[in-house]
Design a protein around this motif. Structure first.
Motif, PDB file in Angstrom:
ATOM      1  N   GLY A 197      23.732 -68.835  15.105  1.00 47.19           N
ATOM      2  CA  GLY A 197      22.462 -68.407  14.373  1.00 47.19           C
ATOM      3  C   GLY A 197      22.088 -67.153  13.653  1.00 47.19           C
ATOM      4  O   GLY A 197      21.090 -67.156  12.883  1.00 47.19           O
ATOM      5  N   THR A 198      23.003 -66.162  13.890  1.00 45.87           N
ATOM      6  CA  THR A 198      22.932 -64.813  13.249  1.00 45.87           C
ATOM      7  C   THR A 198      23.941 -64.489  12.433  1.00 45.87           C
ATOM      8  O   THR A 198      23.977 -63.521  11.410  1.00 45.87           O
ATOM      9  N   ARG A 218      10.884 -59.829  16.338  1.00 47.25           N
ATOM     10  CA  ARG A 218      11.854 -61.071  16.036  1.00 47.25           C
ATOM     11  C   ARG A 218      13.081 -60.539  15.169  1.00 47.25           C
ATOM     12  O   ARG A 218      13.406 -61.267  14.032  1.00 47.25           O
ATOM     13  N   THR A 219      13.711 -59.481  15.620  1.00 49.26           N
ATOM     14  CA  THR A 219      14.721 -58.700  14.862  1.00 49.26           C
ATOM     15  C   THR A 219      15.947 -58.402  15.870  1.00 49.26           C
ATOM     16  O   THR A 219      15.673 -58.255  17.171  1.00 49.26           O
ATOM     17  N   PRO A 251      16.073 -65.821  14.469  1.00 45.10           N
ATOM     18  CA  PRO A 251      15.470 -66.797  14.317  1.00 45.10           C
ATOM     19  C   PRO A 251      14.892 -67.176  15.819  1.00 45.10           C
ATOM     20  O   PRO A 251      15.287 -66.694  16.634  1.00 45.10           O
ATOM     21  N   ASP A 252      13.427 -68.014  15.640  1.00 44.67           N
ATOM     22  CA  ASP A 252      12.900 -68.292  17.070  1.00 44.67           C
ATOM     23  C   ASP A 252      13.891 -68.841  17.690  1.00 44.67           C
ATOM     24  O   ASP A 252      13.719 -68.720  19.226  1.00 44.67           O
ATOM     25  N   THR A 253      14.686 -69.809  17.172  1.00 44.34           N
ATOM     26  CA  THR A 253      15.579 -70.639  18.220  1.00 44.34           C
ATOM     27  C   THR A 253      16.749 -69.724  18.797  1.00 44.34           C
ATOM     28  O   THR A 253      16.906 -69.719  20.138  1.00 44.34           O
ATOM     29  N   CYS A 313      27.130 -70.068  10.435  1.00 46.35           N
ATOM     30  CA  CYS A 313      25.876 -69.413   9.721  1.00 46.35           C
ATOM     31  C   CYS A 313      25.666 -69.231   8.217  1.00 46.35           C
ATOM     32  O   CYS A 313      24.823 -69.245   7.711  1.00 46.35           O
ATOM     33  N   SER A 320      20.813 -73.665   2.381  1.00 46.43           N
ATOM     34  CA  SER A 320      19.401 -73.749   2.338  1.00 46.43           C
ATOM     35  C   SER A 320      18.787 -73.090   0.939  1.00 46.43           C
ATOM     36  O   SER A 320      17.580 -72.746   0.812  1.00 46.43           O
ATOM     37  N   THR A 322      19.897 -69.857   0.057  1.00 48.19           N
ATOM     38  CA  THR A 322      19.967 -68.463   0.170  1.00 48.19           C
ATOM     39  C   THR A 322      20.727 -67.632  -0.957  1.00 48.19           C
ATOM     40  O   THR A 322      21.915 -68.080  -1.139  1.00 48.19           O
ATOM     41  N   ARG A 330      23.125 -60.241   5.690  1.00 50.84           N
ATOM     42  CA  ARG A 330      22.848 -60.917   6.876  1.00 50.84           C
ATOM     43  C   ARG A 330      24.335 -60.816   7.862  1.00 50.84           C
ATOM     44  O   ARG A 330      24.278 -60.303   8.803  1.00 50.84           O
TER      45      ARG A 330
END
Length: 378
Positions: A197-198, A218-219, A251-253, A313, A320, A322, A330
């Motif tokens: 996810g990261t 959220r970082t 990400p929230d997940t 990732c 998406s 990006t 990232r």
């Protein structure tokens, strides 16, 4: 002062293959000498040393008697290498270089010896690894030239094996990531989702501490990694490159996964999020073994490791829409070129858009041409 002696005249019983002895004195008055087959060779050697002295380039031949191993070990101690690089250099020299040339005097090593070393390395190591070992060997000889141990490096004109073109990264599919995560031991399950996810590197994931996770903003802050070296306890070290220092949106997940993991497995020493059952830092080998076991049970092809979560990732970000610069930031790549070299093939090839763009331009040109023609005829 220098002299050439004919040993056959000085010693009536002399019957050796090198009858000419050339001698000269250095700046300290110390005498140096060598024997030669012909007087021309002796004269050439003396002339070469005289010229070197006049230019301030003369090197004491006794310095070249130090062995490669001894000089290389001194060189290693002075290098400002990252700990992992230092360990790799030590291992490569000990296992591959010293057995071949470690005992040879620096001044006696010729390009043919280096070419033979490269050849032997290429038989058992990948081309990229062979090049890396050679590069460090070459650095040792460059240092010896600077220190006036030898006059010139034997690492000139050496042919290296051609590196095979790297195969393109084929990212895991979401279903495959799910399978591995579900098959991993519960203690490591969250680490798979954090990596996927990261895009954090393995050392960055397992070096993550609670104070580097900001649930409110959220970082995630990446300013160190967990380094595991052989025969040494795990330790914190700076990230791989300057660009690897970064703060990325979480990400929230991923935030939910980390929070849930901490409820089941409280943070260990120093606030480490992922630890052993004893709360100790995790060694890379242990995670690798767990990953390979889970991947095998999940039916994932061999050859994938934890690094595959990083590829996943990157693939998700690219698909998406990006941009290259954002993906670079990232992942903590040193440049956009590195990002494109690794993942360029994953960006969609906008064939229809490029055709439309050119057709639109040419269509405008055609319309203008028709108008100009009608105006001329009118």
């Amino acid at each position: 002062m220098s002299h050439i002696y004919d040993l056959r005249k000085r010693e009536k019983t002399y019957g050796g293959p090198t009858p000419y002895l050339a001698r000269y004195r250095d700046e300290r008055g110390q005498e140096h000498g060598r024997t030669f087959r012909t007087i021309k060779e002796a004269e050439s050697w003396l002339a070469e040393n005289h010229v070197a002295k006049d230019r301030g380039e003369w090197i004491d031949p006794t310095h070249g008697k130090v062995t490669f191993r001894l000089f290389a070990e001194q060189w290693r101690e002075m290098q400002v290498h990252r700990p992992s690089t230092a360990e790799q250099v030590e291992s490569n020299f000990r296992n591959h270089v010293y057995p071949a040339i470690g005992g040879k005097p620096m001044g006696s090593i010729r390009p043919s010896h280096i070419q033979a070393l490269v050849k032997s390395l290429s038989v058992k190591l990948a081309a990229s690894t062979t090049e890396a070992v050679y590069r460090h060997v070459s650095s040792v000889f460059k240092a010896a030239v600077r220190d006036r141990v030898i006059r010139r490096s034997p690492c000139e004109g050496i042919r290296l094996p051609k590196a095979e073109k790297d195969s393109k990264v084929i990212p895991l599919e979401l279903k495959q990531v799910e399978l591995i995560a579900d098959t991993m031991a519960e203690r490591w399950r969250a680490a798979v989702w954090v990596g996927a996810g990261t895009g954090l590197r393995q050392g960055e994931v397992f070096g993550l501490t609670v104070d580097r996770v900001d649930f409110l903003r959220r970082t995630l802050t990446v300013d160190r990694q967990l380094l595991t070296l052989s025969k040494k306890p795990p330790m914190f070290a700076p990230p791989k490159t300057k660009a690897s220092f970064r703060t990325i949106p979480m990400p929230d997940t991923v935030g939910f996964v980390i929070a849930e993991h901490l409820r089941n497995f409280p943070a260990g020493k120093g606030g480490l999020i992922f630890t052993t059952a004893k709360g100790e830092p995790v060694r890379r080998q242990r995670v690798g073994d767990a990953w390979r076991k889970a991947a095998k049970e999940a039916g994932i092809p061999e050859g994938t490791g934890f690094h595959a979560t990083r590829h996943f990732c990157a693939s998700a970000l690219i698909h998406s829409g990006t941009s290259v610069k954002v993906v670079q930031a990232r992942l903590g790549h040193a440049s956009a070129i590195e990002t494109l070299d690794t993942y360029g093939h994953l960006w969609p090839d906008s064939e229809d858009e490029t055709r439309a763009a050119i057709d639109a331009l040419f269509g405008t040109l055609n319309e203008r041409s028709v108008v100009d023609t009608e105006a001329a005829e009118g």
